[in-house]
Design a protein around this motif. Structure first.
Motif, PDB file in Angstrom:
ATOM      1  N   THR A   1       0.837  -1.441  -0.078  1.00 45.07           N
ATOM      2  CA  THR A   1       0.082   0.006   0.018  1.00 45.07           C
ATOM      3  C   THR A   1       0.935   1.256  -0.092  1.00 45.07           C
ATOM      4  O   THR A   1       0.324   2.255  -0.572  1.00 45.07           O
ATOM      5  N   GLN A   2       1.918   1.326   0.708  1.00 43.12           N
ATOM      6  CA  GLN A   2       2.850   2.626   0.900  1.00 43.12           C
ATOM      7  C   GLN A   2       4.028   2.762  -0.013  1.00 43.12           C
ATOM      8  O   GLN A   2       4.577   3.851  -0.029  1.00 43.12           O
ATOM      9  N   ALA A   3       4.797   1.430  -0.384  1.00 42.65           N
ATOM     10  CA  ALA A   3       5.928   2.028  -1.147  1.00 42.65           C
ATOM     11  C   ALA A   3       5.628   2.442  -2.500  1.00 42.65           C
ATOM     12  O   ALA A   3       4.557   2.124  -3.115  1.00 42.65           O
ATOM     13  N   PRO A   4       6.488   3.509  -2.939  1.00 42.54           N
ATOM     14  CA  PRO A   4       6.334   4.112  -3.805  1.00 42.54           C
ATOM     15  C   PRO A   4       6.446   3.288  -5.301  1.00 42.54           C
ATOM     16  O   PRO A   4       7.475   3.524  -6.191  1.00 42.54           O
ATOM     17  N   PHE A   5       5.816   2.287  -5.748  1.00 43.42           N
ATOM     18  CA  PHE A   5       5.692   1.718  -6.649  1.00 43.42           C
ATOM     19  C   PHE A   5       4.400   1.764  -7.562  1.00 43.42           C
ATOM     20  O   PHE A   5       3.292   2.139  -6.837  1.00 43.42           O
ATOM     21  N   TRP A   6       4.299   1.861  -9.000  1.00 47.63           N
ATOM     22  CA  TRP A   6       3.273   2.024  -9.650  1.00 47.63           C
ATOM     23  C   TRP A   6       3.304   0.944 -10.618  1.00 47.63           C
ATOM     24  O   TRP A   6       4.295   0.462 -11.351  1.00 47.63           O
ATOM     25  N   LYS A   7       1.979  -0.013 -10.737  1.00 45.49           N
ATOM     26  CA  LYS A   7       1.771  -1.054 -11.571  1.00 45.49           C
ATOM     27  C   LYS A   7       0.785  -0.908 -12.606  1.00 45.49           C
ATOM     28  O   LYS A   7      -0.212  -0.336 -12.347  1.00 45.49           O
ATOM     29  N   LYS A   8       1.020  -1.228 -13.817  1.00 45.80           N
ATOM     30  CA  LYS A   8       0.280  -1.197 -14.877  1.00 45.80           C
ATOM     31  C   LYS A   8       0.083  -2.450 -15.437  1.00 45.80           C
ATOM     32  O   LYS A   8       1.071  -3.309 -15.842  1.00 45.80           O
ATOM     33  N   GLU A   9      -1.211  -3.171 -15.441  1.00 43.95           N
ATOM     34  CA  GLU A   9      -1.437  -4.434 -16.026  1.00 43.95           C
ATOM     35  C   GLU A   9      -1.841  -4.281 -17.452  1.00 43.95           C
ATOM     36  O   GLU A   9      -2.616  -3.170 -17.963  1.00 43.95           O
ATOM     37  N   GLN A  10      -1.450  -5.442 -18.296  1.00 43.52           N
ATOM     38  CA  GLN A  10      -1.855  -5.367 -19.686  1.00 43.52           C
ATOM     39  C   GLN A  10      -3.054  -6.360 -19.693  1.00 43.52           C
ATOM     40  O   GLN A  10      -2.594  -7.510 -19.392  1.00 43.52           O
ATOM     41  N   THR A  11      -4.063  -6.171 -20.261  1.00 42.87           N
ATOM     42  CA  THR A  11      -5.181  -7.169 -20.465  1.00 42.87           C
ATOM     43  C   THR A  11      -5.669  -7.079 -21.796  1.00 42.87           C
ATOM     44  O   THR A  11      -5.423  -6.129 -22.666  1.00 42.87           O
ATOM     45  N   PRO A  12      -6.717  -7.986 -22.199  1.00 43.96           N
ATOM     46  CA  PRO A  12      -7.350  -7.930 -23.553  1.00 43.96           C
ATOM     47  C   PRO A  12      -8.058  -6.564 -23.646  1.00 43.96           C
ATOM     48  O   PRO A  12      -8.026  -6.127 -24.861  1.00 43.96           O
ATOM     49  N   ASP A  13      -8.408  -5.982 -22.819  1.00 41.58           N
ATOM     50  CA  ASP A  13      -9.260  -4.535 -22.884  1.00 41.58           C
ATOM     51  C   ASP A  13      -8.362  -3.615 -22.777  1.00 41.58           C
ATOM     52  O   ASP A  13      -8.700  -2.408 -22.725  1.00 41.58           O
ATOM     53  N   GLY A  14      -6.910  -3.625 -22.740  1.00 40.51           N
ATOM     54  CA  GLY A  14      -5.830  -2.870 -22.741  1.00 40.51           C
ATOM     55  C   GLY A  14      -5.299  -2.673 -21.607  1.00 40.51           C
ATOM     56  O   GLY A  14      -5.309  -3.387 -20.542  1.00 40.51           O
ATOM     57  N   ALA A  15      -4.596  -1.469 -21.301  1.00 43.53           N
ATOM     58  CA  ALA A  15      -3.703  -1.085 -20.182  1.00 43.53           C
ATOM     59  C   ALA A  15      -4.463  -0.647 -18.954  1.00 43.53           C
ATOM     60  O   ALA A  15      -5.285   0.422 -19.258  1.00 43.53           O
ATOM     61  N   ARG A  16      -4.177  -0.837 -17.574  1.00 42.33           N
ATOM     62  CA  ARG A  16      -4.698  -0.119 -16.789  1.00 42.33           C
ATOM     63  C   ARG A  16      -3.708   0.097 -15.673  1.00 42.33           C
ATOM     64  O   ARG A  16      -3.102  -1.010 -15.265  1.00 42.33           O
ATOM     65  N   TRP A  17      -3.727   1.249 -14.964  1.00 38.90           N
ATOM     66  CA  TRP A  17      -2.912   1.282 -13.588  1.00 38.90           C
ATOM     67  C   TRP A  17      -3.693   0.606 -12.370  1.00 38.90           C
ATOM     68  O   TRP A  17      -4.756   0.543 -12.351  1.00 38.90           O
ATOM     69  N   VAL A  18      -2.954  -0.065 -11.616  1.00 37.74           N
ATOM     70  CA  VAL A  18      -3.439  -0.812 -10.528  1.00 37.74           C
ATOM     71  C   VAL A  18      -3.549   0.185  -9.266  1.00 37.74           C
ATOM     72  O   VAL A  18      -2.454   0.685  -8.738  1.00 37.74           O
ATOM     73  N   ASP A  19      -4.508   0.295  -8.674  1.00 37.29           N
ATOM     74  CA  ASP A  19      -4.666   1.098  -7.281  1.00 37.29           C
ATOM     75  C   ASP A  19      -4.602   0.093  -6.281  1.00 37.29           C
ATOM     76  O   ASP A  19      -4.970  -1.185  -6.266  1.00 37.29           O
TER      77      ASP A  19
END
Length: 165
Positions: free
Chosen positions: A128-146
């Motif tokens: 929750t707190q470490a400064p990482f940003w995750k982006k998933e690639q799915t068949p519907d496109g890319a989305r940032w993970v909250d």
């Protein structure tokens, strides 16, 4: 005289994979006080709750310097809360595929309870707190993970409020 901690850094952010067995061996090397080692390895899943499709890849980014400093501070907090000896956190960045290892947390102590608690405490922070940003690639496109509410709740049980502003 206390045994010295292995000359490992406590936090490593890297694109390369890691070897859990080698990391644990190095963490506990030459420290006869160690009676327990607890470790956690997180991996990329091929799906996420709430998505219609499968995840084909995940890309992780971080803020160099700031990320390591933030994790170091949380390790210091874990050492104040729990009777632990050594800690090692490795977090991968870059493009990862399902089944790839993302993160490793390993903690040594005299007894298992302290290691288990410290390991869980550190993972709740990392989620929750470490400064990482995750982006998933799915068949519907890319989305940032909250961060999920369940992750925030896990952190709250340690008396830490999420700062997801």
């Amino acid at each position: 005289m206390e045994p010295s901690q292995a000359p490992l850094s406590r936090v490593t952010i890297q694109a390369a994979d890691f070897d859990l067995n080698a990391e644990i061996a190095a963490l506990r090397a030459q420290d006869p006080r160690v009676g327990a080692v607890c470790s956690f390895v997180g991996t990329v899943r091929d799906h996420t709750a709430g998505t219609a499709g499968r995840i084909s890849s995940m890309e992780l980014e971080h803020y160099p310097g700031m990320t390591e400093k933030a994790i170091e501070a949380m390790i210091d907090e874990a050492q104040q809360r729990f009777d632990i000896y050594a800690t090692r956190v490795i977090h991968r960045i870059g493009l990862l595929q399902p089944l790839d290892q993302i993160v490793m947390v390993a903690v040594t102590s005299a007894h298992r309870g302290e290691s288990f608690q410290a390991c869980e405490f550190l993972m709740d922070y990392l989620k929750t707190q470490a400064p990482f940003w995750k982006k998933e690639q799915t068949p519907d496109g890319a989305r940032w993970v909250d961060a999920r509410v369940s992750d925030d709740n896990a952190l709250a049980r340690w008396g830490i409020l999420a700062n997801n502003s």
